[in-house]
Design a protein around this motif. Sequence first.
Motif, PDB file in Angstrom:
ATOM      1  N   LYS A   2       0.828  -1.197   0.000  1.00 45.54           N
ATOM      2  CA  LYS A   2       0.000   0.000   0.000  1.00 45.54           C
ATOM      3  C   LYS A   2       0.869   1.256   0.000  1.00 45.54           C
ATOM      4  O   LYS A   2       1.910   1.314   0.645  1.00 45.54           O
ATOM      5  CB  LYS A   2      -0.932   0.016   1.214  1.00 45.54           C
ATOM      6  N   MET A  23      -3.552   3.933  -1.255  1.00 47.16           N
ATOM      7  CA  MET A  23      -3.962   3.157  -2.437  1.00 47.16           C
ATOM      8  C   MET A  23      -3.065   1.940  -2.548  1.00 47.16           C
ATOM      9  O   MET A  23      -1.957   1.908  -1.995  1.00 47.16           O
ATOM     10  CB  MET A  23      -3.861   4.020  -3.689  1.00 47.16           C
ATOM     11  N   THR A  24      -3.538   0.932  -3.246  1.00 46.94           N
ATOM     12  CA  THR A  24      -2.723  -0.271  -3.434  1.00 46.94           C
ATOM     13  C   THR A  24      -1.657   0.006  -4.491  1.00 46.94           C
ATOM     14  O   THR A  24      -1.851   0.785  -5.429  1.00 46.94           O
ATOM     15  CB  THR A  24      -3.577  -1.469  -3.864  1.00 46.94           C
ATOM     16  N   THR A  56      -2.128  -0.164  -8.380  1.00 43.73           N
ATOM     17  CA  THR A  56      -2.867   0.864  -9.108  1.00 43.73           C
ATOM     18  C   THR A  56      -1.968   2.008  -9.560  1.00 43.73           C
ATOM     19  O   THR A  56      -2.418   2.925 -10.242  1.00 43.73           O
ATOM     20  CB  THR A  56      -3.994   1.442  -8.234  1.00 43.73           C
TER      21      THR A  56
END
Length: 491
Positions: free
Chosen positions: A413, A427-428, A431
């Motif tokens: 993350k 966000m991961t 992405t």
Amino acid sequence: MKNIQLMFVAALCGTVLSTFAEIVIKPVRTPSVSTNRPGIIVPGPDGGGITHEQPPQVIELLDGDVLKGTFVGFDSEGGAKWRHSAVKTDIEFMTDSLSKISLFPRPYSGASSDNTRVELVTGEELSGELLEMNNRHLVLKAWYSRNTLRIPREKILAIRPASAEAGVIYEGPSGMEGWKGQSVKVARNPRIPPPVIIQGRNRLGGINFGAGKEVPMPGGAAQGWQYSNESFVATRSNSLIGREMKLTDKVNVEFDLNWRGNFNLGISVFADKFDAYSGNSYMVGFSPNDCYLMRMANNVQNNLGRASFQDLRGKTKARISVRINKEEGTIALVLNNRVVKEWEDNAGFAGKGGNVSFVLLQNTYAKVSNIRVSQWDGKLPSGEGPQKEGKDLLVMRSAGSLSGELLGILDGKVRFKAAFSPEPLEMTLDTVARINLADTKFEKPKLGLGDVRVTFANGGQFTFLLENWGADRVTGLSTVLGRVEFQPDAF
């Protein structure tokens, strides 16, 4: 018993007697089987029969001499040990006599999570699984290292997180094999493969020693495309080089381009003839300020439109991408991750073959390298946008980019403080397409005395002071990582 003949031939010419002597040990012949020792023949994955025979490894000396054989090992005091089938004992070369060693590792087939790319300020690159990043270090788990790598943040230019990337169709170039062209010349002895970069899938590996000589770039008198140092270089108009590939319905053709002054380059795709101006195909042409798409159907040309842009003005290098969606009949030109033009062929897709070619359309210097052809998911990038001074830039895979501060990466993350948000965003990692770090500038890498520049089997180069290269480990010192211990099969 060796056949030894001593022949004397005398001929009388006037009053002068001419003689010569010749000793024939054994007639020169082509062996029916390989005479190389183990290390050249690679067994199959199941340990059974031979799947293929690799080309011989090559050692190159500073005086230009080359020798095929097998690389045995290296240490800073004793130099390099080399094995040749015609020599009873290993040959030892002094360190200060070495220029390059070309290796041939097994193709890399690691997990996609190992493919995070860390670009260093020196232009070099390390890959692996990103475990953590804080305000001081990035921690990388690399299959080729015996220990995790701790990379100082100030030495990092950018990060390209791993993704479940589509299948790779081609990566290179690592030589002229499979390529053909008009008046193509090779800048090196074509029988001796140069050490290449490596992005391991069926590429070669190599070692450049600090005392090595640079291979001069082809001059203005060169005809056609030349292969030199993992690149194709051309200077003459209508120079063409290409190869046939197994192109999919959605495909991404990308490469690095370097140029001098003005240029005009064409990329021919889905061609059924090895000719940019006949048959059935498309050609994307572009210069520093505009681009166009030429449709070729049954030898009839049709221009599908032009577009102007400012992306390349004042620059001498760029990452180019041509993305083709055969089902939808669309072709897009992407420069440095920004879409500058997307065309749609309403008359139906014209390409009927699998040839991909590069055509230089005017007299100028152009270099094509880091070619990668892969399956494509059909999504176009949204562009990176300008990076503000003192700010990190985070580029998303789906849409847009964020300017702000990278707070850290942990457990897959990313925590990022964007200017528009009072609270950090999370966000991961999958992405994120790219992270450009603030206040970092490119530093030209230098090879000092005793330094080597190695190329990894799964991509990227790295420079360090080589101490020892043995059967189970490669050890040395790095100005970036400190003491390093690599696996020998990493190169």
